[in-house]
Scaffold this active site. Structure first.
Site, PDB file in Angstrom:
ATOM      1  N   LYS A 186      41.093  37.740  33.999  1.00  0.00           N
ATOM      2  CA  LYS A 186      41.002  36.980  35.388  1.00  0.00           C
ATOM      3  C   LYS A 186      40.496  37.867  36.340  1.00  0.00           C
ATOM      4  O   LYS A 186      40.295  37.044  37.533  1.00  0.00           O
ATOM      5  CB  LYS A 186      42.376  36.626  35.362  1.00  0.00           C
ATOM      6  CG  LYS A 186      43.267  36.149  34.106  1.00  0.00           C
ATOM      7  CD  LYS A 186      44.602  36.050  34.417  1.00  0.00           C
ATOM      8  CE  LYS A 186      45.352  35.755  33.183  1.00  0.00           C
ATOM      9  NZ  LYS A 186      46.792  35.729  33.259  1.00  0.00           N
ATOM     10  N   GLY A 187      40.349  38.998  36.344  1.00  0.00           N
ATOM     11  CA  GLY A 187      40.096  39.615  37.318  1.00  0.00           C
ATOM     12  C   GLY A 187      39.134  39.725  38.095  1.00  0.00           C
ATOM     13  O   GLY A 187      38.894  39.829  39.411  1.00  0.00           O
TER      14      GLY A 187
ATOM     15  N   GLU B 147      32.296  42.035  36.512  1.00  0.00           N
ATOM     16  CA  GLU B 147      33.785  42.601  36.477  1.00  0.00           C
ATOM     17  C   GLU B 147      34.355  43.042  37.849  1.00  0.00           C
ATOM     18  O   GLU B 147      33.721  43.104  38.682  1.00  0.00           O
ATOM     19  CB  GLU B 147      33.772  43.969  35.531  1.00  0.00           C
ATOM     20  CG  GLU B 147      33.833  43.772  33.754  1.00  0.00           C
ATOM     21  CD  GLU B 147      35.421  43.361  33.668  1.00  0.00           C
ATOM     22  OE1 GLU B 147      36.289  42.954  34.705  1.00  0.00           O
ATOM     23  OE2 GLU B 147      35.562  43.471  32.540  1.00  0.00           O
ATOM     24  N   ASP B 148      35.523  43.233  37.867  1.00  0.00           N
ATOM     25  CA  ASP B 148      36.390  43.559  38.964  1.00  0.00           C
ATOM     26  C   ASP B 148      36.286  44.963  39.059  1.00  0.00           C
ATOM     27  O   ASP B 148      36.052  45.905  39.899  1.00  0.00           O
ATOM     28  CB  ASP B 148      37.827  43.263  39.199  1.00  0.00           C
ATOM     29  CG  ASP B 148      38.508  43.056  37.850  1.00  0.00           C
ATOM     30  OD1 ASP B 148      38.024  43.358  36.649  1.00  0.00           O
ATOM     31  OD2 ASP B 148      39.919  43.057  38.047  1.00  0.00           O
TER      32      ASP B 148
ATOM     33  N   LYS C   3      36.148  53.554  38.351  1.00  0.00           N
ATOM     34  CA  LYS C   3      36.909  54.805  38.417  1.00  0.00           C
ATOM     35  C   LYS C   3      35.995  55.707  37.681  1.00  0.00           C
ATOM     36  O   LYS C   3      36.415  55.982  36.367  1.00  0.00           O
ATOM     37  CB  LYS C   3      38.451  54.681  37.653  1.00  0.00           C
ATOM     38  CG  LYS C   3      38.951  54.048  38.849  1.00  0.00           C
ATOM     39  CD  LYS C   3      40.516  54.031  38.039  1.00  0.00           C
ATOM     40  CE  LYS C   3      41.730  53.014  38.919  1.00  0.00           C
ATOM     41  NZ  LYS C   3      42.810  53.186  38.281  1.00  0.00           N
TER      42      LYS C   3
ATOM     43  N   PHE D 182      46.304  53.611  41.057  1.00  0.00           N
ATOM     44  CA  PHE D 182      46.644  52.427  40.874  1.00  0.00           C
ATOM     45  C   PHE D 182      46.612  51.444  41.857  1.00  0.00           C
ATOM     46  O   PHE D 182      46.770  51.298  42.986  1.00  0.00           O
ATOM     47  CB  PHE D 182      48.200  52.275  40.450  1.00  0.00           C
ATOM     48  CG  PHE D 182      48.578  51.226  39.491  1.00  0.00           C
ATOM     49  CD1 PHE D 182      48.073  50.042  39.790  1.00  0.00           C
ATOM     50  CD2 PHE D 182      49.202  51.371  38.192  1.00  0.00           C
ATOM     51  CE1 PHE D 182      48.332  48.977  38.924  1.00  0.00           C
ATOM     52  CE2 PHE D 182      49.338  50.318  37.304  1.00  0.00           C
ATOM     53  CZ  PHE D 182      49.002  49.298  37.666  1.00  0.00           C
ATOM     54  N   VAL D 183      45.348  50.628  41.553  1.00  0.00           N
ATOM     55  CA  VAL D 183      44.731  49.807  42.872  1.00  0.00           C
ATOM     56  C   VAL D 183      45.129  48.384  42.328  1.00  0.00           C
ATOM     57  O   VAL D 183      45.204  47.747  41.083  1.00  0.00           O
ATOM     58  CB  VAL D 183      43.288  49.989  43.194  1.00  0.00           C
ATOM     59  CG1 VAL D 183      43.101  51.299  43.689  1.00  0.00           C
ATOM     60  CG2 VAL D 183      42.461  49.523  41.584  1.00  0.00           C
TER      61      VAL D 183
ATOM     62  N   ASP E 188      45.478  43.151  39.390  1.00  0.00           N
ATOM     63  CA  ASP E 188      46.882  42.861  39.426  1.00  0.00           C
ATOM     64  C   ASP E 188      47.807  43.830  39.125  1.00  0.00           C
ATOM     65  O   ASP E 188      47.288  44.873  38.330  1.00  0.00           O
ATOM     66  CB  ASP E 188      47.088  41.510  38.449  1.00  0.00           C
ATOM     67  CG  ASP E 188      47.076  42.000  36.984  1.00  0.00           C
ATOM     68  OD1 ASP E 188      46.221  42.709  36.446  1.00  0.00           O
ATOM     69  OD2 ASP E 188      48.455  41.999  36.207  1.00  0.00           O
TER      70      ASP E 188
HETATM   71  C1  PRP Z   1      40.909  44.727  33.676  1.00  0.00           C
HETATM   72  C2  PRP Z   1      39.555  44.562  34.063  1.00  0.00           C
HETATM   73  C3  PRP Z   1      38.440  44.972  33.130  1.00  0.00           C
HETATM   74  C4  PRP Z   1      39.489  46.167  32.226  1.00  0.00           C
HETATM   75  C5  PRP Z   1      38.892  47.469  32.627  1.00  0.00           C
HETATM   76  O1  PRP Z   1      41.129  43.598  32.833  1.00  0.00           O
HETATM   77  O2  PRP Z   1      39.032  43.189  34.420  1.00  0.00           O
HETATM   78  O3  PRP Z   1      38.398  43.841  32.072  1.00  0.00           O
HETATM   79  O4  PRP Z   1      40.829  46.018  32.721  1.00  0.00           O
HETATM   80  O5  PRP Z   1      39.359  48.429  32.073  1.00  0.00           O
HETATM   81  P1  PRP Z   1      38.887  49.379  30.924  1.00  0.00           P
HETATM   82  O6  PRP Z   1      37.594  49.975  31.639  1.00  0.00           O
HETATM   83  O7  PRP Z   1      39.836  50.566  30.990  1.00  0.00           O
HETATM   84  O8  PRP Z   1      38.632  48.693  29.844  1.00  0.00           O
HETATM   85  P2  PRP Z   1      42.834  43.490  32.376  1.00  0.00           P
HETATM   86  O9  PRP Z   1      42.578  43.593  30.751  1.00  0.00           O
HETATM   87  O10 PRP Z   1      43.602  43.981  33.173  1.00  0.00           O
HETATM   88  O11 PRP Z   1      42.803  41.987  32.290  1.00  0.00           O
HETATM   89  P3  PRP Z   1      42.649  40.787  33.700  1.00  0.00           P
HETATM   90  O12 PRP Z   1      41.198  40.952  34.127  1.00  0.00           O
HETATM   91  O13 PRP Z   1      43.099  39.592  33.235  1.00  0.00           O
HETATM   92  O14 PRP Z   1      43.806  41.473  34.853  1.00  0.00           O
END
Ligand code: PRP
Length: 184
Positions: free
Chosen positions: A47-48, A103-104, A135, A156-157, A163
């Protein structure tokens, strides 16, 4: 929401709405230039990525196709597990397409490296990645990312789609969370 709405849960604002917007202008101009004459399929990772996706594609000067994928990369904790499950797959066929994954954040890189391999196996012409945040200190695997908004410290952002426990996604800025919130 604004910083005051977060009260003591906010440690500090890392990137303002204005800073995010200005960087998105630059990223969109670069993407426009790189895909002249090509039809782009933009894939948002739920969702990010909803905020970046919405704000980035509206800055582009050509019509793009938008599709969404939902994957789960985190277990119950706050760290990537590397185990990725597809919760919602794409509607589009990728054969011969120019695909841009949006991606976020890239944290460990585990989600993106898995996603990249998965989408590449579907026969696209090209696959590139655009992320608002990265990061570098937390990278467990190297992922070749063409468009990066900001490199951020390993903190932690939240906000702008990101979220903590499903909260704070609707902040228009990116902030760091006060340690008392996540129990540090
Ligand atoms: C977050 C973000 C990426 C992933 C990055 O998603 O949107 O998809 O984590 O992390 P990584 O590089 O350590 O793999 P999350 O799984 O939290 O789901 P969301 O987008 O629904 O919050």
């Amino acid at each position: 929401m604004d910083p005051v709405d977060m009260g003591s849960d906010l440690e500090r604002v890392l990137l303002t709405e204005e800073q995010l917007g200005a960087r998105l202008d630059e990223m969109a101009a670069q993407i426009d230039a790189d895909y002249v004459g090509k039809e782009l399929l933009v894939v948002g990772v739920l969702k990010g990525a909803v905020m970046v996706m919405a704000d980035l594609v509206r800055r582009l000067h050509s019509s793009v196709q938008m599709d969404w994928m939902a994957v789960s990369s985190y277990g119950s904790g706050t760290k990537s597990s590397g185990v990725v499950r597809i919760l919602k797959d794409l509607d589009a066929d990728l054969t011969g397409r120019h695909v841009l994954i949006v991606e976020d954040i890239i944290d460990s890189g585990l989600t993106l490296s898995w996603l990249l391999a998965n989408l590449r196996s579907r026969g696209p012409e090209t696959v590139e990645i655009a992320t608002m945040l990265r990061k570098p200190d937390a990278a467990k695997v190297a992922v070749d990312v063409k468009y990066v908004g900001f490199e951020i410290p390993n903190e932690f952002v939240v906000g702008y789609g990101l979220d903590f426990d499903e909260k704070y996604r609707n902040l228009p800025f990116v902030g760091t969370l006060a340690p008392h919130v996540y129990g540090a």
